[in-house]
Every structure is written in structure tokens, then in C-alpha cells.
Design an enzyme around this catalytic site. Structure first.
Site, mmCIF file in Angstrom:
data_model
loop_
_atom_site.group_PDB
_atom_site.id
_atom_site.type_symbol
_atom_site.label_atom_id
_atom_site.label_comp_id
_atom_site.label_asym_id
_atom_site.label_seq_id
_atom_site.Cartn_x
_atom_site.Cartn_y
_atom_site.Cartn_z
ATOM 1 N N HIS A 1 -8.081 -4.754 -0.792
ATOM 2 C CA HIS A 1 -6.906 -4.000 -0.359
ATOM 3 C C HIS A 1 -6.599 -4.294 1.117
ATOM 4 C CE1 HIS A 1 -4.061 -0.644 -0.736
ATOM 5 N NE2 HIS A 1 -4.379 -0.334 0.507
ATOM 6 N N SER B 1 0.828 -1.211 0.000
ATOM 7 C CA SER B 1 0.000 0.000 0.000
ATOM 8 C C SER B 1 0.864 1.264 0.000
ATOM 9 C CB SER B 1 -0.945 -0.067 1.209
ATOM 10 O OG SER B 1 -1.905 0.931 1.127
ATOM 11 N N ASP C 1 -9.999 -2.909 -5.101
ATOM 12 C CA ASP C 1 -9.006 -2.054 -4.475
ATOM 13 C C ASP C 1 -8.957 -0.737 -5.224
ATOM 14 O OD1 ASP C 1 -6.830 -0.810 -3.399
ATOM 15 O OD2 ASP C 1 -5.384 -2.383 -3.901
#
Ligand SMILES: *[C@@H]1O[C@H](CO)[C@@H](O)[C@H](O)[C@H]1NC(C)=O
Ligand SMILES: *[C@@H]1O[C@H](CO)[C@@H](O)[C@H](O)[C@H]1NC(C)=O
Ligand SMILES: *[C@@H]1O[C@H](CO)[C@@H](O)[C@H](O)[C@H]1NC(C)=O
Length: 401
Positions: A371, A189, A341
Site C-alpha cells: 500500500h 488510498s 495491503d
């Protein structure tokens, strides 16, 4: 007090259920993910309540909850774990105990958390790093860069860079028995953003004697200039993280000024003179048809936003803005993306751009993935998906590092 807290809890749960948007039906462990989504949205709603009554800022509530999950550095029979600093940057080292005839591989890991949250101390990242050290018999370094909103860009990048640069010195690599030709930078991320940005710098800076061998980017966020990609549109009300929430945190990486957040939500935050950059993140050219679907490319509105933030055009904030000559020096790369995501298309576009300049890329796309799944590998947030991603990542590293 107890009664008031109960009322507040019920009130929040009620509103969370009103905000609830059904999650996609093909998601594995549907009910667990639904519960997770409701839980996350309840926390979000509580945080909004706290903020509106002025007790605590939204980010403070979430950080407080995450700090409850911190772990101490605990060694076990396979790995010695210790906390130290590289220059001024806190790191957690995982040093395998097993004897090794040859120098070891190493992985530097940058955790996620939207630039505002998280630490190598969080159980999920601590276990991931420990697992990596044990499975690969590798030295692993978890890095804690300073977070927004207390520290804005480029502090997080610079802390990450400082830690990597410190580690890549001959005497430090020798001290930990690391093979200088077998080092990986990884991150998930926001950590994937930092990993990609640092890797670009290391590979292109002649000052670095030792380059990295691979980079691994797990559902990375790789640009902040276009907030209207197909994945933003599809996941506007995404599982756990909505588009508004993601944009709020990313805007805090740059400034506390609410105006940037509002402008990013409307995709009107870039200055006129940034027009030439959009060809580097043009999803209609870089996304395969499968992700483009029927979406129609619209150019963002430039120059409407009064404040000028040169940082928004910085490649250290948006690694996707690097030109081809920078990208082509990158090492073999692993990119993992998830269908559900908001930042999916950042990862997919990076894959295309790297492949276009001849960088060797392995792209794993998880059709029913969400995600942040690597953070859901510890009780009570325990998803099979988290382990699946972990195992894909480790097995790629084992073959390529
Ligand atoms: C993006 O690509 C499309 C074609 O796929 C093109 O029409 C458009 O002008 C491009 N926009 C930018 C800003 O590069
Ligand atoms: C933006 O700039 C225009 C013209 O330069 C000015 O009239 C307007 O008041 C500014 N808006 C804000 C919110 O500062
Ligand atoms: C590519 O980008 C780098 C870093 O931003 C810059 O130093 C270099 O001059 C650029 N190269 C070209 C050909 O534009």
C-alpha cells in the site's frame, strides 16, 4: 538536549526493532522495504511517545513530518504550475505548455493520506501530477481537501466535490482549454475513496451537464463498515501501516471519540439497522477464490456499540454501499490493488460489483505490491514499485481518457 534526543532516538529504535514483524519474502527490493518499514514504525512509536507524554497528538507529529516535504509550485519547460483556489478549495494546476490544436484531456487528482494527512504539495504527488500533465499533454488539478481530525466527514468529501463541480463548468473548462468529454477523476488510498464517491455523485446527478469519462482508483479504501475482511486479517501487522493504525485514522475521519476506534477494531461499530448493507460488502460473495482462501465469513456484531453514527452508513464514506442502479452509471474504471495491503479487498470487491452491473473495469493486481507505493518515488524513499504503478496508471489513462 542533544543527548536527550539521542537517548530518545535510541530508545525508539530499540522498541521499533522489538515491534518489527518480518515482511513477506517475495516483496521486491526487500531490504529497502524493510528499512522503510522500520523507519515508519519508529516514527509511529515516537509519535506514540510524544502523545503519551502529552507534548503533541500522534497525528500532529506525523503531519509535522509530512509538512517538511512540501514543495512550491514550480513551472518547468513543459508545464506551468500554479496554486489557486476553486471556490474555497486550494488546488494546484498543471497546465501543459505544448501547443495543442484540440482541447486537452484533464485529470483531477485526490491525494491519499488516510483522511488525516497529505497535500498536493508533497513531492511524490507533485511529481506524479506533473508527470501526468507532461506525458498526457493534459491539464491536471491536484486538490487539497480539508483533513481530519480538525475536520470530520463529510468535509473532505464536500471539498473534493466542490472542486470537481467548479472545474466542470463550461467557462472554467474553456479557460483551461479542456475537452469536457475527456475528464478523469483519480485518487490513491483515501483519495481513491473520495474519487469514487465524487464520481458516483457526478454521474448520477442530473444537474451535471458534463459527466466524467473515466475514474482511476489506486489502492483505494472503499468502505468502513466491515473491518474483518481477509485483507485486514492478512495485513494486521502490514508493511508501514498496521491494521490498528489504519483504523485509528479512519475513525478520526468521523470523530475524535476513542470509542469508535475501539469498536471498529473489534468490528462492532455498526448499528442493528445496518444489517441489510452487509450484502453489498459481503466478501464471501464478491471476492474471487484467490483472495477468499480458507477464510470463514463471520457476520459482524451489530448494535453493541451505543453511539449511533448515521454517517457510518453513508455511501459518500463507503462507495461500496452504493446500490446497483447507482453503480451502473459509472464510466470505464481503472482499479489497482496490491497484495500486501489492508484495503486490498475493498478494491477487489468494487471490481466485482462494477463488473456485475456491466461497468467496464480494468483491474491490475500487483502480487508483491504494498500500500502507498506511489508515495515512494522520491529520494530517500525510492522504490521501483512506485514507478511501476505510476506507469501502469498513466498508460491506462493514455488509452482510455
Ligand atoms: C454473505 O454471503 C454468504 C454466502 O457467501 C451468506 O452465507 C451470508 O449470509 C451473507 N451475509 C450477508 C450479511 O449478506
Ligand atoms: C450502552 O447502553 C446500555 C443500555 O442502553 C447501557 O446500560 C450502557 O451503560 C451503555 N454503555 C455506554 C458505554 O454508554
Ligand atoms: C439507489 O441509491 C440512490 C442513492 O443512495 C437512491 O437515491 C436510489 O433511490 C436507490 N435506488 C434503488 C433502486 O434503491
Amino acid at each position: 538536549m542533544g543527548f536527550k534526543a539521542l537517548c530518545l532516538g535510541l530508545f525508539c529504535a530499540f522498541f521499533a526493532s522489538r515491534m518489527y514483524v518480518p515482511i513477506p519474502g517475495d516483496i521486491e527490493e526487500y531490504w529497502k522495504v524493510t528499512a522503510l518499514d522500520i523507519f515508519a514504525k519508529t516514527c509511529t512509536f515516537m509519535a506514540v511517545c510524544f502523545e503519551s507524554i502529552g507534548t503533541m497528538k500522534y497525528e500532529e507529529v506525523i503531519s509535522m513530518l509530512l509538512r517538511l516535504d512540501y514543495t512550491q509550485p514550480v513551472s518547468d519547460e513543459y508545464v506551468t504550475v500554479m496554486d489557486t483556489t476553486f471556490v474555497h478549495v486550494p488546488v494546484r494546476l498543471y497546465l501543459p505548455k505544448r501547443k495543442s490544436e484540440t482541447p486537452r484531456r484533464a485529470v483531477i487528482y485526490l491525494h491519499g493520506g488516510a483522511f488525516c494527512f497529505g497535500s498536493f504539495k508533497n513531492t511524490a504527488w507533485d511529481s506524479l501530477n506533473r508527470w501526468t500533465a507532461k506525458k498526457l499533454n493534459a491539464v491536471v488539478v491536484g486538490v487539497d481537501y480539508r483533513l481530519a481530525p480538525q475536520h470530520h466527514f463529510p468535509v473532505a468529501y464536500e471539498d473534493s466535490f466542490t472542486a470537481v463541480k467548479f472545474f466542470l463548468q463550461d467557462e472554467i473548462l474553456a479557460k483551461y482549454g479542456v475537452d469536457p468529454t475527456r475528464i478523469c477523476i483519480s485518487g490513491d488510498s483515501a483519495g481513491g475513496n473520495l474519487a469514487a464517491a465524487v464520481a458516483q455523485q457526478v454521474q448520477n446527478d442530473p444537474e451535471f451537464k458534463h459527466k466524467i469519462k473515466t475514474q482511476a482508483l489506486l489502492y483505494p479504501a472503499l468502505q468502513v463498515i466491515d473491518c474483518h475482511l481477509p485483507s485486514h486479517q492478512e495485513n494486521e501487522h502490514g508493511v508501514v501501516i498496521t491494521k490498528d493504525l489504519a483504523i485509528k485514522f479512519v475513525s478520526l475521519y468521523f470523530t475524535n471519540d476513542e470509542i469508535l476506534y475501539q469498536a471498529m477494531r473489534r468490528n462492532e461499530h455498526m448499528p442493528l439497522e445496518s444489517r441489510h448493507l452487509f450484502k453489498l460488502v459481503n466478501w464471501s460473495t464478491f471476492l474471487p477464490e484467490k483472495f477468499r482462501k480458507d477464510y470463514v465469513y463471520t457476520e459482524p456484531i451489530l448494535g453493541r456499540y451505543n453511539y449511533s453514527w448515521p454517517v457510518l452508513t453513508d455511501i459518500r464514506a463507503s462507495p461500496l454501499l452504493a446500490n446497483d442502479s447507482w453503480l451502473q452509471n459509472l464510466p470505464p474504471t481503472y482499479v489497482l490493488t496490491c497484495q500486501y495491503d489492508i484495503v486490498r479487498d475493498d478494491g477487489v470487491m468494487y471490481v466485482s460489483r462494477l463488473q456485475n452491473v456491466g461497468v467496464q473495469v480494468t483491474h491490475d493486481h500487483i502480487e508483491n505490491g504494498i500500500h502507498g507505493a506511489l508515495s515512494y518515488t522520491e529520494f530517500p524513499l525510492y522504490l521501483r514499485l512506485g514507478f511501476r504503478i505510476r506507469d501502469m496508471y498513466i498508460s491506462w489513462l493514455d488509452k482510455n481518457l
